[in-house]
Design a protein around this motif. Structure first.
Motif, PDB file in Angstrom:
ATOM      1  N   ALA A 133      25.984  -8.848  44.014  1.00 56.75           N
ATOM      2  CA  ALA A 133      25.580 -10.177  43.542  1.00 56.75           C
ATOM      3  C   ALA A 133      26.313 -10.523  42.251  1.00 56.75           C
ATOM      4  O   ALA A 133      26.589  -9.651  41.420  1.00 56.75           O
ATOM      5  CB  ALA A 133      24.083 -10.224  43.309  1.00 56.75           C
ATOM      6  N   LEU A 134      26.610 -11.811  42.112  1.00 51.32           N
ATOM      7  CA  LEU A 134      27.284 -12.321  40.925  1.00 51.32           C
ATOM      8  C   LEU A 134      26.466 -13.510  40.409  1.00 51.32           C
ATOM      9  O   LEU A 134      26.245 -14.477  41.141  1.00 51.32           O
ATOM     10  CB  LEU A 134      28.695 -12.750  41.317  1.00 51.32           C
ATOM     11  CG  LEU A 134      29.674 -13.221  40.259  1.00 51.32           C
ATOM     12  CD1 LEU A 134      29.844 -12.192  39.144  1.00 51.32           C
ATOM     13  CD2 LEU A 134      31.030 -13.529  40.910  1.00 51.32           C
ATOM     14  N   PHE A 135      25.999 -13.404  39.164  1.00 49.47           N
ATOM     15  CA  PHE A 135      25.207 -14.468  38.544  1.00 49.47           C
ATOM     16  C   PHE A 135      26.079 -15.199  37.528  1.00 49.47           C
ATOM     17  O   PHE A 135      26.597 -14.581  36.591  1.00 49.47           O
ATOM     18  CB  PHE A 135      23.979 -13.873  37.842  1.00 49.47           C
ATOM     19  CG  PHE A 135      23.009 -13.223  38.785  1.00 49.47           C
ATOM     20  CD1 PHE A 135      21.959 -13.943  39.341  1.00 49.47           C
ATOM     21  CD2 PHE A 135      23.143 -11.881  39.133  1.00 49.47           C
ATOM     22  CE1 PHE A 135      21.062 -13.342  40.224  1.00 49.47           C
ATOM     23  CE2 PHE A 135      22.254 -11.265  40.019  1.00 49.47           C
ATOM     24  CZ  PHE A 135      21.209 -12.008  40.567  1.00 49.47           C
ATOM     25  N   LEU A 136      26.250 -16.500  37.727  1.00 48.94           N
ATOM     26  CA  LEU A 136      27.121 -17.306  36.872  1.00 48.94           C
ATOM     27  C   LEU A 136      26.295 -18.122  35.884  1.00 48.94           C
ATOM     28  O   LEU A 136      25.296 -18.738  36.264  1.00 48.94           O
ATOM     29  CB  LEU A 136      27.956 -18.278  37.712  1.00 48.94           C
ATOM     30  CG  LEU A 136      28.715 -17.714  38.921  1.00 48.94           C
ATOM     31  CD1 LEU A 136      29.520 -18.827  39.588  1.00 48.94           C
ATOM     32  CD2 LEU A 136      29.623 -16.572  38.526  1.00 48.94           C
ATOM     33  N   MET A 137      26.731 -18.153  34.629  1.00 54.07           N
ATOM     34  CA  MET A 137      26.058 -18.932  33.585  1.00 54.07           C
ATOM     35  C   MET A 137      27.074 -19.797  32.855  1.00 54.07           C
ATOM     36  O   MET A 137      28.065 -19.295  32.326  1.00 54.07           O
ATOM     37  CB  MET A 137      25.340 -17.998  32.613  1.00 54.07           C
ATOM     38  CG  MET A 137      24.064 -17.414  33.217  1.00 54.07           C
ATOM     39  SD  MET A 137      23.537 -15.919  32.372  1.00 54.07           S
ATOM     40  CE  MET A 137      24.240 -14.671  33.427  1.00 54.07           C
ATOM     41  N   SER A 154      24.999 -13.547  28.902  1.00 57.39           N
ATOM     42  CA  SER A 154      25.397 -12.404  29.741  1.00 57.39           C
ATOM     43  C   SER A 154      25.395 -11.108  28.934  1.00 57.39           C
ATOM     44  O   SER A 154      24.876 -10.081  29.388  1.00 57.39           O
ATOM     45  CB  SER A 154      26.796 -12.626  30.319  1.00 57.39           C
ATOM     46  OG  SER A 154      26.818 -13.733  31.166  1.00 57.39           O
ATOM     47  N   MET A 155      25.982 -11.163  27.740  1.00 59.74           N
ATOM     48  CA  MET A 155      26.024  -9.952  26.908  1.00 59.74           C
ATOM     49  C   MET A 155      24.624  -9.546  26.454  1.00 59.74           C
ATOM     50  O   MET A 155      24.283  -8.358  26.426  1.00 59.74           O
ATOM     51  CB  MET A 155      26.957 -10.165  25.716  1.00 59.74           C
ATOM     52  CG  MET A 155      28.421 -10.204  26.115  1.00 59.74           C
ATOM     53  SD  MET A 155      29.589 -10.244  24.716  1.00 59.74           S
ATOM     54  CE  MET A 155      29.382 -11.931  24.133  1.00 59.74           C
ATOM     55  N   THR A 156      23.790 -10.531  26.132  1.00 58.03           N
ATOM     56  CA  THR A 156      22.414 -10.216  25.724  1.00 58.03           C
ATOM     57  C   THR A 156      21.634  -9.599  26.883  1.00 58.03           C
ATOM     58  O   THR A 156      20.921  -8.602  26.696  1.00 58.03           O
ATOM     59  CB  THR A 156      21.703 -11.489  25.211  1.00 58.03           C
ATOM     60  OG1 THR A 156      22.438 -12.013  24.101  1.00 58.03           O
ATOM     61  CG2 THR A 156      20.285 -11.185  24.773  1.00 58.03           C
ATOM     62  N   LEU A 157      21.793 -10.154  28.078  1.00 54.75           N
ATOM     63  CA  LEU A 157      21.120  -9.573  29.254  1.00 54.75           C
ATOM     64  C   LEU A 157      21.632  -8.163  29.528  1.00 54.75           C
ATOM     65  O   LEU A 157      20.867  -7.291  29.959  1.00 54.75           O
ATOM     66  CB  LEU A 157      21.341 -10.462  30.481  1.00 54.75           C
ATOM     67  CG  LEU A 157      20.552 -11.776  30.484  1.00 54.75           C
ATOM     68  CD1 LEU A 157      21.126 -12.746  31.515  1.00 54.75           C
ATOM     69  CD2 LEU A 157      19.070 -11.523  30.746  1.00 54.75           C
ATOM     70  N   GLY A 158      22.912  -7.928  29.262  1.00 55.58           N
ATOM     71  CA  GLY A 158      23.443  -6.571  29.395  1.00 55.58           C
ATOM     72  C   GLY A 158      22.725  -5.596  28.480  1.00 55.58           C
ATOM     73  O   GLY A 158      22.476  -4.441  28.843  1.00 55.58           O
ATOM     74  N   LEU A 159      22.368  -6.070  27.288  1.00 46.54           N
ATOM     75  CA  LEU A 159      21.676  -5.219  26.314  1.00 46.54           C
ATOM     76  C   LEU A 159      20.207  -5.020  26.672  1.00 46.54           C
ATOM     77  O   LEU A 159      19.650  -3.948  26.448  1.00 46.54           O
ATOM     78  CB  LEU A 159      21.801  -5.817  24.913  1.00 46.54           C
ATOM     79  CG  LEU A 159      23.237  -5.869  24.356  1.00 46.54           C
ATOM     80  CD1 LEU A 159      23.292  -6.718  23.093  1.00 46.54           C
ATOM     81  CD2 LEU A 159      23.753  -4.463  24.076  1.00 46.54           C
TER      82      LEU A 159
END
Length: 217
Positions: free
Chosen positions: A26-30, A119-124
């Motif tokens: 899956a790929l989530f685009l923002m 995206s980076m925050t969700l990665g964290l």
């Protein structure tokens, strides 16, 4: 489109032929501020044969489009609005994972500008639940680094890029993203371009190649 129980409005692209019982990456685009879910889809043309692609619309009206959070100052999102955006996106990832035949070991995020920040925050916050992140021209808010519950990212891969002539979000912020994730033990590919606040053709080619190397089919 929006299913009744979905926490956010989204556009879905998926393989024309899906096999029963099979799961898919899956790929989530923002998108960036003032943009919308259609805007990001052109960046991933052709990937719908391999991925379920969810292009997620920001829930706040920001003419001419939408946003996921508001900003109180340079590089400073409104904390409560930002928290809400992160919570909504986390709920959406959970929703999509339950609703569609997704391979939960192959969840990827792709964001530009405001979308890259998220995206980076969700990665964290999600850590190793996410396999890979493409963060184009973003930054990590100070309060995220200082106060959020940061998860292990030792299995997370990132493609971080920034324009050296970015007039919206300084190039130094891109350097800081690279350093921060490296220090946490993530696998980072960091690319810079002689560009402003945009996604050049070269940048596009590089992140598509990176993504296809990371995905397991």
């Amino acid at each position: 489109m929006r299913k009744l129980n979905s926490p956010m409005i989204y556009e879905l692209r998926r393989p024309a032929q899906t096999e029963p019982g099979k799961t898919y990456p899956a790929l989530f685009l923002m998108h960036g501020i003032g943009s919308n879910e259609q805007n990001m889809l052109s960046l991933v043309n052709g990937l719908e044969d391999r991925f379920y692609i969810f292009s997620v619309r920001g829930h706040l009206l920001q003419p001419p489009g939408f946003a996921y959070f508001t900003i109180q100052g340079y590089g400073k999102p409104h904390r409560d609005v930002f928290d809400e955006g992160i919570n909504k996106l986390t709920s959406f990832i959970d929703y999509a994972s339950a609703e569609y035949p997704l391979d939960k070991n192959q969840l990827f995020l792709l964001g530009f500008s405001q979308g890259a920040i998220l995206s980076m925050t969700l990665g964290l916050t999600l850590g190793n639940r996410i396999k890979g992140i493409i963060a184009l021209s973003g930054y990590i808010p100070a309060f995220v680094k200082e106060e959020y519950n940061i998860q292990p990212v030792n299995e997370l891969s990132l493609f971080i890029s920034h324009g050296e002539m970015d007039q919206v979000l300084p190039f130094e912020w891109g350097l800081a993203n690279n350093e921060y994730f490296r220090e946490l033990g993530a696998d980072v590919t960091f690319k810079t371009y002689q560009e402003g606040h945009t996604v050049s053709m070269e940048n596009h080619k590089d992140f598509m190649q990176w993504l296809l190397e990371k995905v397991e089919l």
